[in-house]
Write an enzyme that holds these catalytic residues in place. Structure first.
Site, short mmCIF file in Angstrom:
data_model
loop_
_atom_site.label_atom_id
_atom_site.label_comp_id
_atom_site.label_asym_id
_atom_site.label_seq_id
_atom_site.Cartn_x
_atom_site.Cartn_y
_atom_site.Cartn_z
N CYS A 210 -8.57 -34.30 -30.46
CA CYS A 210 -8.39 -35.51 -31.27
C CYS A 210 -8.63 -36.76 -30.44
O CYS A 210 -9.36 -37.67 -30.84
CB CYS A 210 -6.97 -35.54 -31.87
SG CYS A 210 -6.74 -34.39 -33.25
N GLU B 278 -3.85 -44.54 -34.91
CA GLU B 278 -3.92 -44.57 -33.45
C GLU B 278 -4.50 -45.89 -32.93
O GLU B 278 -5.58 -46.30 -33.33
CB GLU B 278 -4.76 -43.39 -32.92
CG GLU B 278 -4.19 -42.02 -33.27
CD GLU B 278 -2.83 -41.75 -32.61
OE1 GLU B 278 -2.43 -42.50 -31.70
OE2 GLU B 278 -2.18 -40.78 -33.01
N HIS C 15 -3.82 -39.72 -37.14
CA HIS C 15 -3.22 -38.39 -37.12
C HIS C 15 -2.39 -38.18 -38.38
O HIS C 15 -1.70 -39.09 -38.83
CB HIS C 15 -2.32 -38.23 -35.88
CG HIS C 15 -3.01 -37.63 -34.71
ND1 HIS C 15 -3.14 -38.27 -33.50
CD2 HIS C 15 -3.63 -36.42 -34.56
CE1 HIS C 15 -3.80 -37.49 -32.65
NE2 HIS C 15 -4.10 -36.36 -33.27
N ARG D 251 -3.64 -28.30 -23.39
CA ARG D 251 -2.55 -27.36 -23.09
C ARG D 251 -2.74 -26.03 -23.79
O ARG D 251 -2.13 -25.05 -23.44
CB ARG D 251 -1.21 -27.99 -23.48
CG ARG D 251 -0.60 -28.69 -22.29
CD ARG D 251 0.66 -29.45 -22.62
NE ARG D 251 0.55 -30.78 -22.05
CZ ARG D 251 0.89 -31.90 -22.65
NH1 ARG D 251 1.39 -31.88 -23.86
NH2 ARG D 251 0.74 -33.06 -22.05
#
Lengths: 207, 207, 207, 207
Positions: free
Chosen positions: C138, C75, C162, C85
């Site tokens: 995360c 990342e 990830h 969500r």
């Protein structure tokens, strides 16, 4: 001007949807007869046969919704197998059974599917030939139509096409879609190409 | 009737395409000024600044083509990083350099992106909030606009949106697409929502 | 032999899973300290800070599961925004709030992410640089670690990666996966590259 | 201990690759005979027939690489159609021709494909039943094997399975992959299930 009698079928909504782009687009195509098929294993082929009897078409194009696909998919293959992963509109979920007991394992479409996909592309609309129509009611109708032609209606020509979701069906899901008016233009192009192009690959052709 | 002065920008074609749906849709939106930005790292931000100077908008929405995406993507984040994987229209391919040397690492959009995406969905058009505008000219413009607002134009409001390919661009590739007229309706809905909804998440808001 | 003190963190299972490949792989990496972070917005950063205090590392690499991704994703960006969500493991689902009130909008990783991805590829393992770490726990940890370094621990280096699902998590869903032992080899390569390569793009570097 | 004579085939590399996971995995499966098939329309079926003659198996499982697929795909359908989109290893690119002139349009596998996919899942490895084996050499071999069984070798049982890329083939492309050792475990589970489970759906079965 086309004189060929054409029957275009679409399906009623299923899987929790309130509309089905296959039928919504079919009714926008000029110069063809249109029938709506129920999305049930028990009723779809009976309704197809009744529509064929009523309209006595020379060409039948059956359309169905393929949620998740991004382009017009002209189906080359229909298999003699039903494996429903969701219930049909009658609440039935057959699995591992043939469409027609004793029928051949599959039918390859004798329509000029490559020329048909090309005709759609020439309209500026994405299209492809597909080699699987799934194992739900759409494939049942694709197989049932091919079987009807092969066993009872040798003069009839016919095939199956899958169309994407309409935009309003997938506003939140992020899946691909196609405007119903665009699908209707694609269906018109498919019918015209099927009507004017010679069969490109007779099954079992000598190489 | 809206009195807010709105500037909508789209890009010229790039990457071998002959059209760009971001500009083709922008010119269909009524009641806004429109500018076409070059797809070059050297020219895009200069052209944006000139368009802002010329039209003196209160709201700027910059649109760009995101090949492969299926839905309208309202961008929440613009980062201070350029990593071009294909050459821009000037043949340059900068990699690993900031948009603005010394600028902050990123800007979070202060437009009401969630309400904007919702407004598009209410038009029956698929939309989402996106958290990456990539690292090509689109992100450069998204970052450059946010930086212009933050450093020189505090009264201006602005943001970035990615739109799918037009159908005629992907007739053979099988990628998702959206009609240009549909994209235009989405852009109009985005502008209206951006103009009428309060900022939903000021950066650094107290929880 | 590496003398750098390295802390590797993974997460506890979440979202209905019973394992988390980020932690299962981390414990297989030799020569590093390992900590398991809770998958809660309330607890993750506290646990990270405690692990940093306890192990006093020179390099921290935090790993998390990215369901649906097919490759190791290093990342580049962590944003100051939480938009959950699904509920976290504490049943909370914050939406539209910053990770750190008053913090910068984002941090670009100062680790050599491109060289790190390359090092994984050189092991024969698919890898990429990613420009979005999402908006769940995360990203919170990625941002929180960068903020900790920027505000309190200037000598510490750190970043986020990830990893895909493990095969046993997706036997029926058809989603991509990667063996946990392969992920462990990737993590070891990432740590080694982060430790041996100079920073490739200081934020705000002069071009 | 299994006494059934099993032949497992994989393909040589094609399409620019230097390895093929179907063969690399096959040679890791204990207790079976293994043959490598050329990836040419002219040679694949001849090589298959020679391997069948040489090893005189009771069960044949042919494996092929399906670039882009994420899971083990047990093929249910093989069609009598070749439409190559890339040249085979002999530089030939046949299009629109049958595998066997005069053969049936397709064969539905008579192996217990659903039980086979389930057996792989029980090993913790993702698997599915697939309804299209494509139109390249893999489908040619799947069809040719079924045709051989139907016309000349009624006592033989056989089928086809597609496997994902190996990780080292897709380090940069971002496509899904599966470790070759995992594929080998899947192949072993497939062979065992095919050998021990009764046929689940004879073609044309009475419902």
């Amino acid at each position: 001007m086309r004189m060929t009698r054409v029957l275009l079928t679409g399906f009623e909504p299923f899987g929790g949807e309130t509309t089905n782009p296959s039928y919504d687009a079919a009714v926008l195509v000029p110069g063809v007869s249109v029938a709506e098929l129920p999305c049930t294993f028990a009723g779809a082929l009976t309704a197809l046969r009744e529509a064929v009897d009523r309209h006595d078409p020379e060409l039948v194009l059956c359309a169905g919704q393929a949620g998740g696909r991004a382009v017009i998919s002209v189906e080359k293959v229909a298999i003699n197998l039903i494996e429903a992963r969701i219930p049909d509109n009658g609440g039935r979920r057959p699995y591992g059974v043939p469409v027609v007991a004793g029928g051949p394992d599959a039918y390859l479409s004798t329509l000029p599917v490559k020329a048909m996909a090309r005709a759609v592309r020439e309209e500026g609309i994405p299209a492809e030939v597909s080699y699987t129509a799934g194992t739900f009611v759409c494939n049942q109708v694709a197989y049932g139509l091919a079987h009807l032609i092969a066993t009872e209606r040798p003069g009839l020509r016919g095939g199956f096409v899958h169309v994407p979701y309409a935009p309003h069906q997938v506003t939140e899901s992020g899946q691909p879609s196609m405007e119903t008016t665009t699908v209707a233009r694609a269906l018109a192009a498919l019918v015209k190409a099927a009507d004017s192009v010679e069969d490109e690959l007779p099954a079992g052709a000598i190489q």
